[in-house]
Structures are given as C-alpha cells and as structure tokens.
Scaffold this motif. Structure first.
Motif, short mmCIF file in Angstrom:
data_model
loop_
_atom_site.label_atom_id
_atom_site.label_comp_id
_atom_site.label_asym_id
_atom_site.label_seq_id
_atom_site.Cartn_x
_atom_site.Cartn_y
_atom_site.Cartn_z
N TYR A 108 0.76 -1.01 -0.25
CA TYR A 108 0.38 -0.07 0.41
C TYR A 108 1.03 1.23 -0.30
O TYR A 108 0.80 1.80 -0.87
CB TYR A 108 -1.03 0.48 1.24
CG TYR A 108 -1.69 0.88 1.62
CD1 TYR A 108 -2.86 1.73 0.97
CD2 TYR A 108 -0.97 1.97 2.72
CE1 TYR A 108 -2.99 3.26 1.36
CE2 TYR A 108 -1.03 3.42 2.63
CZ TYR A 108 -2.15 3.64 2.14
OH TYR A 108 -2.99 5.32 2.34
N LEU A 109 1.65 1.28 0.53
CA LEU A 109 2.70 2.49 0.80
C LEU A 109 3.87 3.09 -0.21
O LEU A 109 3.92 3.83 -0.47
CB LEU A 109 3.78 2.13 1.90
CG LEU A 109 4.56 3.25 3.03
CD1 LEU A 109 2.77 4.28 3.54
CD2 LEU A 109 4.51 3.53 4.33
N VAL A 110 3.92 1.30 -0.79
CA VAL A 110 4.95 1.87 -2.03
C VAL A 110 4.03 2.62 -2.96
O VAL A 110 4.45 3.18 -3.95
CB VAL A 110 4.92 -0.08 -2.39
CG1 VAL A 110 5.46 0.77 -3.69
CG2 VAL A 110 5.82 -0.25 -1.97
N GLU A 111 2.01 1.92 -3.49
CA GLU A 111 1.92 2.13 -4.22
C GLU A 111 1.59 4.52 -3.92
O GLU A 111 1.14 5.10 -4.51
CB GLU A 111 0.64 1.45 -4.09
CG GLU A 111 -0.21 1.44 -6.10
CD GLU A 111 -1.07 0.43 -6.13
OE1 GLU A 111 -0.96 -0.67 -5.47
OE2 GLU A 111 -2.33 0.35 -6.29
N ALA A 112 1.22 4.25 -2.75
CA ALA A 112 0.97 5.86 -2.51
C ALA A 112 2.25 6.57 -2.50
O ALA A 112 2.33 7.20 -2.80
CB ALA A 112 0.82 5.55 -0.56
N LYS A 113 3.18 5.85 -1.86
CA LYS A 113 4.44 6.56 -2.57
C LYS A 113 4.56 7.26 -3.84
O LYS A 113 5.03 8.01 -4.22
CB LYS A 113 5.57 5.95 -2.01
CG LYS A 113 7.37 6.28 -1.63
CD LYS A 113 8.24 5.54 -2.79
CE LYS A 113 8.06 5.14 -3.66
NZ LYS A 113 9.28 4.70 -4.14
N SER A 114 4.43 6.06 -4.69
CA SER A 114 4.87 6.31 -6.16
C SER A 114 3.93 7.33 -7.03
O SER A 114 3.65 8.36 -7.64
CB SER A 114 3.83 5.11 -6.59
OG SER A 114 4.84 4.22 -6.50
N ALA A 115 2.35 6.91 -6.07
CA ALA A 115 1.94 8.03 -6.94
C ALA A 115 2.24 9.91 -6.31
O ALA A 115 1.88 10.34 -7.48
CB ALA A 115 0.07 8.24 -6.38
N ALA A 116 2.32 9.71 -4.79
CA ALA A 116 2.94 10.71 -3.92
C ALA A 116 3.80 11.59 -5.15
O ALA A 116 4.00 12.95 -5.20
CB ALA A 116 2.99 10.87 -2.98
N GLU B 294 4.67 11.05 -8.48
CA GLU B 294 4.39 11.32 -9.44
C GLU B 294 3.80 12.72 -9.72
O GLU B 294 4.07 13.60 -10.55
CB GLU B 294 3.22 9.97 -9.81
CG GLU B 294 3.55 10.62 -11.73
CD GLU B 294 2.69 9.28 -11.97
OE1 GLU B 294 3.10 7.67 -11.96
OE2 GLU B 294 1.24 9.59 -12.47
N ALA B 295 2.83 13.02 -8.46
CA ALA B 295 2.01 14.27 -8.45
C ALA B 295 3.12 15.41 -7.85
O ALA B 295 3.22 16.46 -8.62
CB ALA B 295 1.59 14.67 -6.99
N SER B 296 4.30 14.67 -7.44
CA SER B 296 5.25 16.26 -6.74
C SER B 296 6.65 16.55 -8.43
O SER B 296 6.58 17.36 -8.61
CB SER B 296 6.02 15.40 -6.31
OG SER B 296 7.03 16.34 -6.06
N LEU C 267 4.22 17.98 -10.33
CA LEU C 267 4.47 20.20 -9.94
C LEU C 267 5.83 21.21 -9.57
O LEU C 267 5.94 21.33 -10.83
CB LEU C 267 4.21 20.09 -8.03
CG LEU C 267 4.51 21.14 -7.65
CD1 LEU C 267 3.22 22.46 -8.27
CD2 LEU C 267 3.81 21.04 -5.67
N ARG D 245 5.66 21.94 -13.61
CA ARG D 245 4.89 22.83 -13.49
C ARG D 245 5.47 24.19 -12.87
O ARG D 245 5.62 24.80 -13.69
CB ARG D 245 3.75 23.00 -13.27
CG ARG D 245 2.50 21.91 -14.49
CD ARG D 245 1.22 22.71 -13.85
NE ARG D 245 0.95 21.85 -12.55
CZ ARG D 245 0.17 20.45 -12.26
NH1 ARG D 245 -0.15 20.24 -13.53
NH2 ARG D 245 -0.03 20.26 -11.12
#
Lengths: 227, 352
Positions: free
Chosen positions: B132-140, B142-144, B147, B150
């Motif tokens: 779960y954490l690995v997936e959440a970290k990957s998503a974060a 990517e968002a980072s 940003l 941009r």
C-alpha cells in the motif's frame, strides 16, 4: 497571517489551511464530470487567480467553501449531493484508479473493507502525513448492520460523511456488494452513516490485483498500466 | 510450561512461508505461500540445502550448521530463482528445525511474479501495508514530479519575462548586466556599443507616443538585423540601447558597423494610418568601449561607464556620430587621443 498566534507549528494555522489534494480533487471532479468550461465558470465566479490547484501545495480553507458554493449554483445541485458525487468520483472515475486501488487494500470483501475503515485516517497519514482525516468508528449493530460515526471537527470537516457515503457506494459496486446507506446528524459535530449490507456478492465487482501497480522493476517501465 | 504441540494447519496460518525440516534436514512440510512460490514442486523428503541456498551470514549445507545460526537473520535464494529472501531458523524441539521466510525488499516483485493476494500473507504481516505504502508513495512522487515540472516551466517563463523589455522584445538592463558579467567572468574579448537615439523626443512630441513606440520597435528590429545571434541587444532606458558584440574588438569593423547602424536608423520611418502619412526621422549617437581579455575593465558597471563616456563624446561632436572610448592610463596604441574619445561621423567610415 495566522502565524503570529504563537501555537507553533500546526494549531490554528493548519486549521485555516486546506490540503492541496482536497482543492485539486474538487477541481478535477468538476473538470472530469462537467467539462473544462464549467470549471472555468466556477473558478471565475469564485475569483480564483489561477484556475489550477496543485495537489502538493496548501490553500486557504475558506477558498474551498467559496468554490463549493459557486459549484452549487453552476451545477444546480445541493452541497450534499455534490459532496457525495465527489466521493463516488474519487473511487469510480478512471483518472482515480490509483486511489481505488489504495482503498482496495482495506480488505478482501466489502465487510472486510468496512472493518478496515477505522484504519482509513491512519492509512491516509501513512501516504500523506499532513492530510488530516476525521477519526471513524465502526460498530456492528446487528448481522450486516453497521453504524459508522465520523468524528468531524470544525467547519472544514462538515459534510465529510457525504463524501464518505459516495466512497462507500462506489466501493460497494467495486466489490460487487449491495448496500443501503442512511445519513444522520450525530451528537455534536459528529456525522453518522447507517450501513445495511444486503448482499456481499451481488454482482461481479471489479478486479484487484495486488501486484499490478507496484513501483518495483516493471516490464512496462515506470507508470506502465496507468490509465 | 507445557511443550507446544502445533498442528500443520495452525503453523500454515501463522507462518505461510515456513518449511519444516526433520532431524536429517529433509523437508517435511511447506507453508501454502512458500508452496505457491515454489510452483507446487513435490519437495517432501528433499534435503533443505537443495531447496534453500543459504549464503549469508555464510553458506549452510547441514542441519546442525543451520541450527548453529538459529535466531539470526539469514539471506538465501530458492534453488533456480534469483530473488533474495530473508530467513529465520529455530529448532523444533524434536531434533529438526522450522525455517520461516519472508520476501524482504523484493516484496513488490514477488507479489507480482507469483500473483499473490492478501490471503497469502498472515493477517499480522505488514507486507500488504508495505505494498500500500509503495503504491501511495509512487502516486505522491508522481504528483510531486508533475508539480516540479510545472513550476520549472513557470520559472523559465517568469525568468524570460524578467530579462525582456516588453515594448521591443529586446533584453533589458538586468539581462545586459548578466550577459556582461558572464563575459567578464569568462575573460572574453567584446565590444559594447552604447546607442542613444537623437531627435526621439521630437517624434514623441509631434507624432505621439504610439508613433514613438513604433520607432523604438523599428529601431530594435534594425539592431537585431545588424547583429548576430550570439550578441546581446538590450534597451536600458527610454531611447537608450546597448549592443554587446562578442569576440569583436577590431576598430575598423566596429566603426563600419556603427556607421551602418546610424545610416539605417536615419532612414525615415513611415506611419500610414497613425500619423497621416508623416514620417518619423531619428538618428543615433553611439559610444563604443572595447574590452580585451586580461584588461582592467572588470565589472559590468565599469564597461558601461566607459561606453557612456564615449557616447557623450559623440553627442558633444554633434548628432549622428560615433566615438571610441580611450582610457588614458591603459592606452598604449598609436590611436591615443585626448580625453573622451575619437569622434567620427558615419560618412567617414569605410565604404558601406
């Protein structure tokens, strides 16, 4: 601004701030569901300097309230209905596949998932340390009957149970379960959802493969399989 | 204390990746997840060393050897598989051993490669939370990254704006200072032409500011035409421009260039609609300072000051003239003149 109040980090300052994820969700919900023009109208009406929020930045929490109010007018819907639609959108829209997957880590079936809900704020904190979700309490009142209490605090939490109801409906679909929800005002600021699980395997549900989105060495390279 | 008697099913639930070994080191039972990872091979009575290749803290071949490492963290591979697993061995109280395994840091790949689900892990195991954490970290992450991309784009755009004169699109004073500082730091040869328009005030006064702006834009375009890509052309005041010519310190060439620029600027600039067909006429005075590698002029301000001194010498000599700066002290060449500079009109330059 609020920094001089002397509460150190967090405290009042944080309560006036809204996590960018929340603001960004609101923006993407309107864009993905009603189109860019509609979002532009909402953003203009709310006098936003920039019509784009960043998920990794913080915003004034009152800004979110203003946007919601404008969205009510623009979409011709009540705030409660919008919040619930947002919950469903978060779980069911293809753009949020990642989030749906994260929620599926809660359990093997919908009942499992319900029992994991109390861990939701903790899970959110693991992923995004400064994302503060209200505590949840789940009680099984009869077989397949549950009471979910959201311990909301302050105006920025109001309506959280509406979003959660949307999430629950979408996740029930995801697991293939049939559920009935009833929302109530709780004691004080708390909000309550009564949940009746009619059927856990009502329909096929959607697939969830643990290994599908890992960050490890992937044959398709980074980000492969992302929609 | 009563000795622990545990049936295989209970051990399977607690440790789904265990192997039970008898006193001679032969496999007697495998947890369900380990069986799955071993692809259902029939391994009963096979010696453990042919299934589990323990290589850390050292190679292990016999059961007594394995038990001598009881309680220590082992690293091992499954025979025929590449991934490193973690292991822990303990005596089973009957002369044999229980060897329990975990995927360690290879968890994400193992779950994918063996199509494991949450029921393949003990309920107390944090493996699923790690996924779960690995997936959440990957998503974060990517968002980072999104940003950052941009923000970088916005920063470059803002930087470009900060270095551009909005009216003419030329560089501004900030950009000029940076370009000069950069040339000085690299100790390059270059020339600075300080250009001041003559009669511009009259254009503004008689034809209006709109016409004045058109003249400035036209002048800017002319300057870009007579210079090269690597030169810097900046507008640093109302009708004041600076051209930095990289690698050019030849006086004849510079004189030609200044004369050509003045002549082209003196051509009438017409405005059909705005000024009822009246044409604007301007000229320019130019002060030129040279900076040679190793020379004393060492700051952008000093170079600009030198070109400014030459500009005023040109102005004093009448409009439409150019002049070179002659630093009295450092000058050794035959062209040494009195203070100020040598003044020439465009007509005196080499053939155009």
């Amino acid at each position: 601004m609020g920094k001089a109040i002397g509460l150190g980090s967090g405290g009042l300052l944080m309560e006036r701030r809204m996590h960018g994820l929340v603001a960004r969700t609101l923006q993407c919900f309107v864009q993905d569901t009603y189109g860019q023009d509609c979002w532009q109208n909402v953003a203009d009406a709310a006098h936003l300097d920039l019509p784009e929020f960043e998920a990794m930045l913080d915003y004034e929490s009152q800004l979110i309230g203003q946007i919601l109010t404008r969205a009510e007018v623009e979409l011709g819907k009540s705030r409660a209905a919008i919040l619930e639609d947002i919950g469903t959108y978060l779980m069911a829209h293809p753009h949020n596949e990642r989030l749906r997957r994260l929620m599926r880590y809660g359990g093997e079936d919908f009942i499992d998932f319900l029992h994991s809900l109390e861990e939701l704020p903790g899970r959110a904190r693991l992923a995004v340390p400064d994302l503060d979700l209200p505590p949840l309490e789940l009680t099984e009142t009869a077989p397949r009957r549950f009471t979910l209490v959201c311990r909301c605090k302050g105006p920025t939490n109001r309506g959280y149970s509406r979003v959660l109801a949307g999430v629950l409906r979408a996740m029930a679909d995801d697991y293939g379960a049939l559920v009935l929800l009833e929302l109530e005002e709780g004691p004080g600021e708390a909000e309550v959802i009564q949940i009746a699980v009619i059927e856990t395997a009502y329909s096929e549900g959607r697939a969830f493969d643990l290994g599908a989105h890992g960050a490890g060495r992937q044959p398709g390279g980074p980000g492969a399989g992302r929609k | 204390m009563t000795p622990l008697l545990m049936d295989q099913a209970s051990l399977d639930i607690l440790c789904p990746m265990h192997a039970r070994l008898d006193a001679s080191g032969r496999v007697q039972g495998l947890g369900p997840t380990l069986q799955r990872v071993l692809a259902g091979q029939e391994l009963r009575d096979t010696h453990f060393s042919r299934v589990f290749v323990v290589f850390r803290p050292r190679t292990v071949a016999t059961l007594p050897d394995l038990l001598s490492l009881a309680g220590r963290r082992l690293q091992l591979r499954l025979a025929g598989q590449g991934d490193t697993l973690r292991g822990l061995a303990v005596p089973d109280g009957a002369g044999g051993a229980v060897l329990n395994l975990s995927f360690g840091l290879g968890l994400v790949e193992a779950v994918r490669d063996h199509a494991l689900t949450s029921s393949d892990f003990a309920a107390t195991d944090l493996a699923i939370d790690m996924l779960y954490l690995v997936e959440a970290k990957s998503a974060a992450m990517e968002a980072s990254r999104t940003l950052n991309r941009r923000l970088r784009g916005a920063m470059l755009a803002a930087e470009e704006r900060a270095f551009t004169d909005p009216l003419t699109g030329l560089r501004n004073r900030r950009a000029l200072t940076r370009a000069l500082t950069d040339l000085l730091r690299r100790d390059m040869d270059f020339a600075v032409m300080h250009v001041d328009l003559d009669f511009f005030k009259q254009v503004n006064d008689t034809l209006g500011h709109g016409a004045g702006d058109r003249v400035l834009a036209r002048v800017a375009a002319l300057m870009l035409e007579v210079t090269r890509q690597e030169d810097t052309v900046a507008r640093i005041g109302g009708d004041e421009f600076v051209i930095v010519l990289v690698g050019v310190t030849d006086r004849v060439r510079l004189g030609e260039l200044a004369a050509r620029l003045i002549a082209r600027l003196e051509a009438p600039i017409g405005f059909e609609a705005e000024a009822h067909g009246r044409a604007a006429r301007v000229s320019a005075s130019i002060g030129i300072a040279l900076r040679q590698a190793g020379a004393r002029l060492s700051t952008a301000e000093a170079v600009l000051e030198a070109s400014d001194v030459a500009l005023y010498a040109a102005k004093r000599a009448g409009r439409g003239q150019y002049a070179f700066h002659h630093p009295e002290s450092a000058e050794k060449g035959p062209e040494r003149r009195a203070a100020g500079g040598s003044v020439r009109g465009p007509e005196e330059g080499s053939p155009r």
